[in-house]
Design an enzyme around this catalytic site. Structure first.
Site, PDB file in Angstrom:
ATOM      1  N   GLY A  13       0.832  -1.201   0.000  1.00  0.00           N
ATOM      2  CA  GLY A  13       0.000   0.000   0.000  1.00  0.00           C
ATOM      3  C   GLY A  13       0.861   1.244   0.000  1.00  0.00           C
ATOM      4  O   GLY A  13       1.786   1.371   0.793  1.00  0.00           O
ATOM      5  N   ASN A 111       7.046  -4.891   5.677  1.00  0.00           N
ATOM      6  CA  ASN A 111       7.687  -6.089   6.197  1.00  0.00           C
ATOM      7  C   ASN A 111       7.939  -7.139   5.116  1.00  0.00           C
ATOM      8  O   ASN A 111       9.034  -7.707   5.019  1.00  0.00           O
ATOM      9  CB  ASN A 111       6.800  -6.679   7.301  1.00  0.00           C
ATOM     10  N   ASP A 141       1.163   1.743   8.768  1.00  0.00           N
ATOM     11  CA  ASP A 141       0.814   0.990   9.971  1.00  0.00           C
ATOM     12  C   ASP A 141       1.855   1.137  11.087  1.00  0.00           C
ATOM     13  O   ASP A 141       1.584   0.742  12.227  1.00  0.00           O
ATOM     14  CB  ASP A 141       0.637  -0.495   9.635  1.00  0.00           C
ATOM     15  N   GLY A 188      -5.124  -0.695  10.493  1.00  0.00           N
ATOM     16  CA  GLY A 188      -4.280  -1.325  11.497  1.00  0.00           C
ATOM     17  C   GLY A 188      -4.750  -2.736  11.757  1.00  0.00           C
ATOM     18  O   GLY A 188      -5.719  -2.951  12.490  1.00  0.00           O
ATOM     19  N   ARG A 189      -4.079  -3.697  11.124  1.00  0.00           N
ATOM     20  CA  ARG A 189      -4.512  -5.092  11.208  1.00  0.00           C
ATOM     21  C   ARG A 189      -4.157  -5.719  12.555  1.00  0.00           C
ATOM     22  O   ARG A 189      -4.977  -6.319  13.222  1.00  0.00           O
ATOM     23  CB  ARG A 189      -3.873  -5.891  10.073  1.00  0.00           C
ATOM     24  N   GLU A 244      -9.271  -1.344  12.497  1.00  0.00           N
ATOM     25  CA  GLU A 244      -9.942  -2.350  11.666  1.00  0.00           C
ATOM     26  C   GLU A 244      -9.658  -3.775  12.127  1.00  0.00           C
ATOM     27  O   GLU A 244     -10.425  -4.696  11.850  1.00  0.00           O
ATOM     28  CB  GLU A 244      -9.491  -2.208  10.205  1.00  0.00           C
ATOM     29  N   TYR A 295      -8.535   4.426   1.971  1.00  0.00           N
ATOM     30  CA  TYR A 295      -7.400   4.972   1.225  1.00  0.00           C
ATOM     31  C   TYR A 295      -7.112   6.442   1.568  1.00  0.00           C
ATOM     32  O   TYR A 295      -5.996   6.919   1.361  1.00  0.00           O
ATOM     33  CB  TYR A 295      -7.660   4.860  -0.278  1.00  0.00           C
ATOM     34  N   LEU A 296      -8.123   7.172   2.019  1.00  0.00           N
ATOM     35  CA  LEU A 296      -7.905   8.585   2.352  1.00  0.00           C
ATOM     36  C   LEU A 296      -6.806   8.742   3.403  1.00  0.00           C
ATOM     37  O   LEU A 296      -6.069   9.728   3.402  1.00  0.00           O
ATOM     38  CB  LEU A 296      -9.199   9.216   2.853  1.00  0.00           C
TER      39      LEU A 296
END
Length: 418
Positions: A13, A111, A141, A188-189, A244, A295-296
């Protein structure tokens, strides 16, 4: 002039400042009279031998990249497996590099990109091919290990804090007869850095966001709803920021978009804000609005952090310097030397200390109640969003962004069947 060619590629991303890193790479390489090729769409461009001659991009466009969001050369979500599993692809990559006399490979990503650069460096050694591989950090992130922060995060954090503060003023104005609860979904996974950045929007306990939900803490719906109700009864309204990637006590994502997995093996997320908003409305009866900036958060160059821009360019310059110095399998990392005044420097770290490691929020950055940030988190985060670096604007009122004009490089190998 150093002998050989430098290949630069972008991965994953994109961010508001990844092109600033590209700009710095191109300018630093030019100052050393090194030819630069860029791969279209990341590692896929290298495998396809889809390359452009970045050395022939006009200098004005190179400089304008520093204030242009997106990925100038195209990015990709494409993960190479182990050398054993994907050996044919790695060998193809070495063939392309050899055909174009590439002696320095800079992979600008997160990563997984660090892992790819590390594997390519090892394969080149196996083939006795003289190649220096550098992983160049980028991710909103902020979850890369070793580096104090990651270029791209500061601007996304600033956008998040500004957006939450502005939305809170709207909610407060309407709360008497309309919206009582507003839910903002942050990327943020596994790491709650962006959600934490929202905490900079307020100072006191009643300032928005009154509730932050981190992926580092298990989500308890009953406790959450009770908290929302208490805030609304005390303040009159409530702003919730949810990462998220929040999960329940059993480890299940609260919001799974149902889109399967991406090329990196990540579950497709999105929709936690709408889910939480629905539960608040159904359980508490409040009028709720929610937003999914998506995406913003990573493309908002108009509100970029000056600190972030400076760090993005610094790692780009350092990446070229490390490459030309032969510092193989390394990454330029940011090291904080002082909080007040905020000072930092760039140093080389080994890629094997970055690849396949993930930096989550320290426990000391999350309040004991689990719903906000601590003073330590604020000391860490605040310097990263400081300073303004607006793009130039045209008479039409819009930012003057650039699309680079880079000529394609003629292929020398058979087409890649992959």
């Amino acid at each position: 002039m150093a002998s050989g060619t430098l290949l630069y590629a972008q991965s994953g991303g994109v961010t508001a400042v990844i092109n600033a890193t590209a700009s710095a790479v191109l300018q630093e390489a030019r100052s050393s009279r090194v030819k630069v090729l860029a791969a279209r769409n990341g590692i896929l461009g290298a495998l396809r031998e889809d390359l452009v001659d970045a050395s022939r991009i006009p200098l004005a466009q190179v400089r304008a990249l520093a204030h242009t969001p997106g990925g100038a050369f195209g990015s990709c979500r494409y993960k190479l497996g182990s050398i054993e599993a994907d050996r044919a692809k790695y060998e193809r990559l070495i063939e392309v590099l050899r055909a174009h006399d590439v002696r320095w490979f800079l992979y600008n990503g997160g990563n997984d990109s660090a892992d790819t650069a590390l594997k390519v460096s090892r394969l080149a050694a196996e083939f006795d091919y003289p190649l220096t591989c550098i992983g160049v950090p980028k991710t909103i992130d902020n979850d890369l290990a070793v580096t104090d922060c990651c270029p791209g995060f500061g601007s996304a954090a600033k956008y998040t804090a500004v957006s939450v503060r502005e939305a809170a003023l709207d909610v407060a104005a309407m709360a008497d007869t309309s919206t009582k609860v507003f839910v903002y979904e942050a990327m943020g996974r596994h790491a709650g850095w962006l959600a934490a950045a929202a905490g900079l929007a307020g100072q006191g306990p009643d300032d928005a966001p009154q509730i932050i939900l981190f992926p580092e803490r298990a989500f308890d719906e009953a406790a959450f709803l009770a908290r929302v109700q208490r805030v609304v009864e005390r303040v009159g309204w409530c702003v919730v920021v949810a990462s998220e990637g929040i999960r329940d006590a059993d480890g299940r994502f609260v919001a799974d978009a149902g889109g399967g997995q991406d090329a990196f093996g990540h579950t497709q997320l999105g929709g936690v804000a709408s889910r939480l908003a629905g539960r608040v409305k159904d359980a508490l009866g409040y009028k709720v609005h929610w937003t999914l900036p998506d995406y913003l958060q990573r493309s908002a160059r108009h509100v970029a952090s000056k600190t972030d821009l400076e760090q993005a360019m610094a790692v780009g310059r350092a990446a070229v310097q490390f490459a030309l110095a032969g510092r193989n399998a390394t990454m330029p990392a940011i090291r904080r030397t002082s909080d007040a005044p905020y000072r930092w420097t760039v140093e080389a770290v080994a890629l094997d200390k970055v690849a396949n490691h993930e930096k989550t929020m320290p426990a000391g950055f999350i309040r004991r109640d689990g719903y906000g940030i601590t003073a330590a988190a604020r000391r860490y985060l605040e310097p990263l969003i400081r300073g303004e670096a607006p793009p130039p604007y045209g008479r039409d009122g819009l930012p003057k962004y650039v699309v680079v004009d880079a000529p394609a490089v003629r292929g020398k190998l058979p087409a890649w069947p992959g």
